[in-house]
Write a protein that holds these residues in place. Structure first.
Motif, PDB file in Angstrom:
ATOM      1  N   SER A 179       0.831  -1.254   0.056  1.00 23.72           N
ATOM      2  CA  SER A 179       0.010   0.067  -0.087  1.00 23.72           C
ATOM      3  C   SER A 179       0.870   1.124  -0.012  1.00 23.72           C
ATOM      4  CB  SER A 179      -0.967   0.270   1.215  1.00 23.72           C
ATOM      5  OG  SER A 179      -0.063  -0.191   2.552  1.00 23.72           O
ATOM      6  N   GLU A 180       2.379   1.107  -0.089  1.00 23.49           N
ATOM      7  CA  GLU A 180       3.062   2.281   0.044  1.00 23.49           C
ATOM      8  C   GLU A 180       4.299   1.888  -0.693  1.00 23.49           C
ATOM      9  OE1 GLU A 180       3.698   3.081   4.083  1.00 23.49           O
ATOM     10  OE2 GLU A 180       5.243   1.614   4.383  1.00 23.49           O
ATOM     11  N   CYS A 181       5.142   2.854  -1.082  1.00 21.52           N
ATOM     12  CA  CYS A 181       6.346   2.645  -1.833  1.00 21.52           C
ATOM     13  C   CYS A 181       7.038   4.044  -1.526  1.00 21.52           C
ATOM     14  CB  CYS A 181       6.385   2.236  -3.209  1.00 21.52           C
ATOM     15  SG  CYS A 181       5.642   3.516  -4.393  1.00 21.52           S
ATOM     16  N   THR A 182       8.551   3.951  -1.897  1.00 19.77           N
ATOM     17  CA  THR A 182       9.251   5.145  -1.717  1.00 19.77           C
ATOM     18  C   THR A 182       9.734   5.339  -3.146  1.00 19.77           C
ATOM     19  OG1 THR A 182       9.889   4.892   0.593  1.00 19.77           O
ATOM     20  CG2 THR A 182      11.369   6.203  -0.424  1.00 19.77           C
ATOM     21  N   VAL A 183      10.194   6.646  -3.625  1.00 14.28           N
ATOM     22  CA  VAL A 183      10.758   6.934  -4.784  1.00 14.28           C
ATOM     23  C   VAL A 183      11.988   8.034  -4.312  1.00 14.28           C
ATOM     24  CG1 VAL A 183      10.563   8.477  -6.695  1.00 14.28           C
ATOM     25  CG2 VAL A 183       8.752   6.934  -5.882  1.00 14.28           C
ATOM     26  N   ARG A 184      13.212   7.629  -4.702  1.00 14.58           N
ATOM     27  CA  ARG A 184      14.360   8.698  -4.315  1.00 14.58           C
ATOM     28  C   ARG A 184      14.836   8.843  -5.541  1.00 14.58           C
ATOM     29  NH1 ARG A 184      15.794   8.117   0.983  1.00 14.58           N
ATOM     30  NH2 ARG A 184      14.741   6.457   2.147  1.00 14.58           N
ATOM     31  N   THR A 185      15.616  10.386  -5.655  1.00 18.30           N
ATOM     32  CA  THR A 185      16.249  10.608  -6.746  1.00 18.30           C
ATOM     33  C   THR A 185      17.536  11.166  -6.228  1.00 18.30           C
ATOM     34  OG1 THR A 185      15.186  12.737  -6.931  1.00 18.30           O
ATOM     35  CG2 THR A 185      14.470  11.265  -8.358  1.00 18.30           C
ATOM     36  N   ASP A 186      18.806  11.351  -6.814  1.00 20.91           N
ATOM     37  CA  ASP A 186      20.085  11.745  -6.308  1.00 20.91           C
ATOM     38  C   ASP A 186      20.801  11.890  -7.647  1.00 20.91           C
ATOM     39  OD1 ASP A 186      22.019  12.392  -4.627  1.00 20.91           O
ATOM     40  OD2 ASP A 186      22.744  10.415  -4.460  1.00 20.91           O
ATOM     41  N   SER A 187      21.680  13.037  -7.534  1.00 19.34           N
ATOM     42  CA  SER A 187      22.357  13.388  -8.706  1.00 19.34           C
ATOM     43  C   SER A 187      23.879  13.742  -8.043  1.00 19.34           C
ATOM     44  CB  SER A 187      21.765  14.571  -9.479  1.00 19.34           C
ATOM     45  OG  SER A 187      21.799  15.607  -8.828  1.00 19.34           O
ATOM     46  N   SER A 188      23.931  13.361  -6.862  1.00 18.02           N
ATOM     47  CA  SER A 188      25.276  13.880  -6.412  1.00 18.02           C
ATOM     48  C   SER A 188      26.719  13.182  -6.829  1.00 18.02           C
ATOM     49  CB  SER A 188      25.431  13.470  -4.824  1.00 18.02           C
ATOM     50  OG  SER A 188      25.197  11.973  -4.696  1.00 18.02           O
ATOM     51  N   SER A 189      26.448  11.815  -7.801  1.00 19.21           N
ATOM     52  CA  SER A 189      27.589  11.132  -8.159  1.00 19.21           C
ATOM     53  C   SER A 189      27.818  11.666  -9.753  1.00 19.21           C
ATOM     54  CB  SER A 189      27.000   9.530  -8.190  1.00 19.21           C
ATOM     55  OG  SER A 189      25.875   9.416  -9.107  1.00 19.21           O
ATOM     56  N   GLY A 190      27.090  12.494 -10.176  1.00 14.82           N
ATOM     57  CA  GLY A 190      27.240  12.914 -11.522  1.00 14.82           C
ATOM     58  C   GLY A 190      26.312  12.162 -12.405  1.00 14.82           C
ATOM     59  N   SER A 191      25.543  11.345 -11.931  1.00 17.81           N
ATOM     60  CA  SER A 191      24.469  10.779 -12.808  1.00 17.81           C
ATOM     61  C   SER A 191      23.193  10.853 -11.884  1.00 17.81           C
ATOM     62  CB  SER A 191      24.944   9.319 -13.193  1.00 17.81           C
ATOM     63  OG  SER A 191      26.170   8.913 -13.814  1.00 17.81           O
ATOM     64  N   LEU A 192      22.104  10.850 -12.685  1.00 17.32           N
ATOM     65  CA  LEU A 192      20.745  10.873 -12.043  1.00 17.32           C
ATOM     66  C   LEU A 192      20.480   9.527 -11.664  1.00 17.32           C
ATOM     67  CD1 LEU A 192      18.221  12.236 -11.351  1.00 17.32           C
ATOM     68  CD2 LEU A 192      17.291  12.159 -13.669  1.00 17.32           C
TER      69      LEU A 192
ATOM     70  N   VAL B 172      13.013  -3.661  -5.603  1.00 15.94           N
ATOM     71  CA  VAL B 172      14.013  -2.362  -5.557  1.00 15.94           C
ATOM     72  C   VAL B 172      14.194  -2.009  -7.115  1.00 15.94           C
ATOM     73  CG1 VAL B 172      15.758  -1.037  -5.191  1.00 15.94           C
ATOM     74  CG2 VAL B 172      14.910  -2.244  -3.256  1.00 15.94           C
ATOM     75  N   VAL B 173      13.893  -1.156  -7.700  1.00 17.17           N
ATOM     76  CA  VAL B 173      14.212  -0.624  -9.281  1.00 17.17           C
ATOM     77  C   VAL B 173      15.158   0.507  -8.982  1.00 17.17           C
ATOM     78  CG1 VAL B 173      13.240   0.118 -11.487  1.00 17.17           C
ATOM     79  CG2 VAL B 173      11.784  -1.552  -9.972  1.00 17.17           C
ATOM     80  N   GLU B 174      16.233   0.399  -9.516  1.00 18.06           N
ATOM     81  CA  GLU B 174      17.214   1.483  -9.565  1.00 18.06           C
ATOM     82  C   GLU B 174      17.673   1.830 -11.023  1.00 18.06           C
ATOM     83  OE1 GLU B 174      20.880   2.314  -6.556  1.00 18.06           O
ATOM     84  OE2 GLU B 174      21.544   0.991  -8.324  1.00 18.06           O
ATOM     85  N   ALA B 175      17.567   2.885 -11.601  1.00 22.87           N
ATOM     86  CA  ALA B 175      18.206   3.390 -12.872  1.00 22.87           C
ATOM     87  C   ALA B 175      19.044   4.356 -12.580  1.00 22.87           C
ATOM     88  CB  ALA B 175      16.959   3.796 -13.595  1.00 22.87           C
ATOM     89  N   VAL B 176      20.509   4.284 -13.337  1.00 23.80           N
ATOM     90  CA  VAL B 176      21.317   5.137 -13.245  1.00 23.80           C
ATOM     91  C   VAL B 176      21.455   5.751 -14.627  1.00 23.80           C
ATOM     92  CG1 VAL B 176      23.823   5.420 -12.946  1.00 23.80           C
ATOM     93  CG2 VAL B 176      22.401   3.589 -11.614  1.00 23.80           C
ATOM     94  N   LEU B 177      21.287   6.953 -14.700  1.00 19.84           N
ATOM     95  CA  LEU B 177      21.219   7.892 -16.101  1.00 19.84           C
ATOM     96  C   LEU B 177      22.397   8.929 -15.899  1.00 19.84           C
ATOM     97  CD1 LEU B 177      17.169   8.209 -16.206  1.00 19.84           C
ATOM     98  CD2 LEU B 177      18.641   6.274 -16.876  1.00 19.84           C
ATOM     99  N   PRO B 178      23.060   8.612 -16.952  1.00 18.64           N
ATOM    100  CA  PRO B 178      24.409   9.740 -17.081  1.00 18.64           C
ATOM    101  C   PRO B 178      23.786  11.131 -17.419  1.00 18.64           C
ATOM    102  CG  PRO B 178      25.195   7.741 -18.221  1.00 18.64           C
ATOM    103  CD  PRO B 178      23.686   7.502 -17.726  1.00 18.64           C
ATOM    104  N   VAL B 179      24.354  12.156 -16.759  1.00 15.77           N
ATOM    105  CA  VAL B 179      23.848  13.490 -17.011  1.00 15.77           C
ATOM    106  C   VAL B 179      24.884  13.960 -18.167  1.00 15.77           C
ATOM    107  CG1 VAL B 179      23.540  15.739 -15.991  1.00 15.77           C
ATOM    108  CG2 VAL B 179      22.897  13.752 -14.705  1.00 15.77           C
ATOM    109  N   GLY B 180      24.338  14.635 -19.142  1.00 16.28           N
ATOM    110  CA  GLY B 180      25.300  15.094 -20.089  1.00 16.28           C
ATOM    111  C   GLY B 180      25.730  14.190 -21.301  1.00 16.28           C
ATOM    112  N   VAL B 181      25.164  13.040 -21.370  1.00 14.12           N
ATOM    113  CA  VAL B 181      25.616  12.052 -22.320  1.00 14.12           C
ATOM    114  C   VAL B 181      24.475  12.022 -22.964  1.00 14.12           C
ATOM    115  CG1 VAL B 181      26.077   9.782 -22.748  1.00 14.12           C
ATOM    116  CG2 VAL B 181      26.842  10.465 -20.618  1.00 14.12           C
TER     117      VAL B 181
END
Length: 659
Positions: free
Chosen positions: A587-600, A646-655
């Protein structure tokens, strides 16, 4: 410069029980060359008259040096009768030359002891080895049992023994008959070698054509000795000149046959650079000798003789240069002029065709230009391209394009050859062109894959829209039409019922409007373009909350300037939340975003039932993975039964995206 390396395999090591005899090989080379050099020194000091004796001295010295070297090369790596017979010819030639040199010196200086035994070597020492060269050795140059050909070895050995006895006993009455038999058997031997060259095992045919020619020339050089004296006027230089002519092909033919065919397990390779250098030195030496001989022949002295030599030098020099070019092309192939090969390879890049045909054409051009045995191109994730058939350990050339290794090129050479410094440089230069072609073909494949992924994504979106319209909006509109028709029928008879029906239809219409809005938002919400990814995710969480799924947002991605990247992240979160709502039971879930590593980095986690062991990836999972790959990123789905997903996507920024 690109570095080449050749992996060490068991083929490069000596086979058990067939090791060579390096000490004996060294001793043979020293004795052969030592006696030849000493004979030349004695002859120079003695200054004998210019007659047929000097011709035979030149023959004996050549035999000692050439066959001493060939015998030492083979015997140092393998024990076999052939190198021993070549050594017999080399040592015999050296001793015969030494006998001539000492006899000439003793004639010029009467005070020296006669040493008749040493002088007699001139007429005897050369016999067994020289005759064995064309009566026995050609039968033994093979990598399979003699079989019926053993009679040739027996007959040749018998004739050699009889001829040697006739020489020792000075049996002139049998001399001509024995020489005639030797000539006939030599020609028969040459014919047998030529038959093997045409019909024998393919792996043993290399060099046999030249071996047959050298054998025939050696046999014919004895022809004047078989003819009755005075019957035919044959120049005195006929026999020694034919002997010298045979040295131009016979020793090389033996080496080519043995090394190219890898006979007797011999894996010795001769550098192409060394071979080209030796052939060039031989040509230069011939040029100098011809010029020197002309100075002896041209009448007069001083200025006139110098002018004659200069004229000959000018006339011969163009031929020498042309022959040098021919030698380098013969040894190195078309790669002797790398600019032509690079131009030819570059032309492939401008010709339309598939990526596979491009690489196949490049591999074939490199192989034929450099006279290679095989060329194999290996690139990550793609079937390798093969030209030719490798039979030994390859030389590996890393293919680098803009600092990145895009694959490798593996080449093998025919048996008995190694690239040498010139070949390695040429191969490295060609490798740069091939690397560019590999990078181009890889980019072409990536574009084609991206085009196919985009086509699949568009098709899937169309299927979603069609399903929503056909299964949801279409039936609803049909029901509304029927309801409106019924309300119109009730207006005259029962206005109150008609009003109630219209109210119900109004609610249904409002629901359908919401469905259309939801569908448009799921494809690409306007808020994503207007307010950015964060606002779009908040709206998405609010809509799922209306359906009973609580979505906790922890957003720390800053500003996402690339609309394609934002759309990919939004689409991945949307698909993941749909899966949570439909399959997790949470009945619940968590969505997190982070760009501190240079990728989204986008993470969606839930505490639900997880993914079963027998579950198969659906359309949603494939769509999320394709969205991540289109941005040059990756998607990771981690789950365990009863422990959530857990679904984790690592998307490079600027590519740049690949869609």
């Amino acid at each position: 410069m690109t570095h080449l390396y050749a992996p060490v395999t068991m083929d490069d090591r000596d086979a058990p029980g067939t090791e060579g005899m390096p000490r004996a090989a060294t001793a043979i080379a020293v004795v052969a060359w030592g006696t030849a050099v000493l004979a030349v020194v004695l002859s120079v000091v003695a200054r004998p008259p210019l007659d047929e004796g000097l011709w035979f001295l030149l023959v004996d010295v050549t035999v000692a040096c050439v066959y001493g070297t060939v015998a030492a090369v083979i015997l140092s790596r393998r024990r076999h009768p052939v190198p021993w017979l070549l050594a017999l010819a080399a040592v015999g030639g050296g001793l015969a030359a030494l006998g001539f040199g000492y006899r000439a010196l003793a004639a010029a200086r009467p005070g020296l002891p006669p040493l008749e035994a040493l002088g007699a070597l001139q007429g005897l020492a050369w016999v067994p080895g020289t005759l064995a060269l064309f009566l026995v050795v050609p039968w033994l140059v093979r990598d399979h049992p003699l079989g019926r050909a053993v009679w040739g070895v027996v007959a040749g050995s018998a004739l050699i023994t009889l001829f040697l006895l006739a020489q020792v006993m000075v049996a002139e009455w049998a001399f001509s008959a024995l020489v005639a038999a030797i000539v006939v058997l030599g020609l028969v031997t040459a014919g047998a070698v030529e038959v093997r060259h045409r019909r024998g095992p393919v792996a043993e045919r290399n060099g046999l054509g030249w071996l047959a020619l050298g054998t025939a020339v050696l046999a014919l050089s004895f022809l004047p000795l078989a003819l009755p004296w005075g019957l035919v006027a044959i120049p005195v230089w006929f026999t020694p000149v034919l002997h010298l002519a045979s040295q131009a092909v016979y020793p090389a033919a033996v080496l080519v046959a043995v090394l190219r065919g890898r006979m007797w397990g011999l894996q010795l390779a001769v550098s192409r650079t060394v071979l080209a250098g030796l052939m060039t030195v031989a040509l230069t030496t011939t040029y100098v000798v011809v010029t020197w001989l002309v100075t002896l022949v041209v009448p007069g002295a001083g200025f006139g003789q110098l002018v004659g030599a200069a004229v000959v030098a000018v006339a011969v020099q163009p031929a020498r240069i042309a022959l040098e070019r021919r030698v380098h092309r013969l040894v190195h192939g078309a790669a002797a002029t790398p600019e032509h090969v690079v131009r030819r390879l570059g032309s492939h890049l401008s010709v339309e065709g598939s990526a596979d045909s491009l690489l196949n054409g490049l591999a074939a051009d490199v192989g034929t230009a450099m006279r290679l045995e095989s060329v194999t191109l290996r690139t990550p994730g793609v079937d390798h391209v093969l030209w030719g058939m490798p039979s030994g350990a390859p030389t590996v050339v890393p293919l680098r394009h803009r600092g990145e290794e895009v694959g490798t090129m593996e080449v093998t050479l025919p048996g008995g050859e190694s690239l040498g410094a010139t070949g390695e440089r040429t191969l490295a230069d060609l490798g740069n062109v091939v690397a560019t072609a590999v990078a181009v073909t890889r980019a072409a494949r990536e574009v084609e894959d991206a085009r196919q992924r985009l086509a699949r994504a568009r098709l899937e979106e169309r299927r979603v829209i069609r399903r929503e319209i056909h299964d949801g909006l279409g039936p609803s509109l049909a029901g509304l039409r029927l309801g409106l028709r019924g309300a119109r029928n009730l207006l005259d008879t029962d206005p109150a019922a008609a009003a109630e029906l219209l109210g119900t239809l109004q609610d249904e219409l409002d629901q359908r409007v919401d469905d259309v809005r939801t569908l448009s938002h799921s494809l690409l919400p306007p808020v994503l373009d207007e307010l950015g990814l964060g606002a779009a995710l908040e709206e998405l969480a609010a809509r799922h909350a209306e359906d009973g799924l609580t979505v906790r947002l922890h957003l720390d991605h800053g500003e996402v300037a690339d609309p394609m990247l934002a759309a990919a992240a939004y689409g991945i979160v949307g698909e993941a939340l749909v899966n949570v709502s439909r399959h997790s039971g949470a009945s619940e879930c968590t969505v997190r975003t982070d760009s501190s590593s240079g990728s989204l980095v986008v993470t969606v986690s839930d505490p639900g039932r997880g993914i079963g062991a027998d579950a198969r990836a659906g359309v949603g999972s494939r769509a999320m993975r394709e969205r991540a790959e289109e941005q040059g990123g990756r998607l990771d789905i981690r789950s365990a039964p009863g422990a959530g997903t857990v679904v984790e996507a690592v998307l490079p920024v600027g590519v740049p995206s690949r869609a």
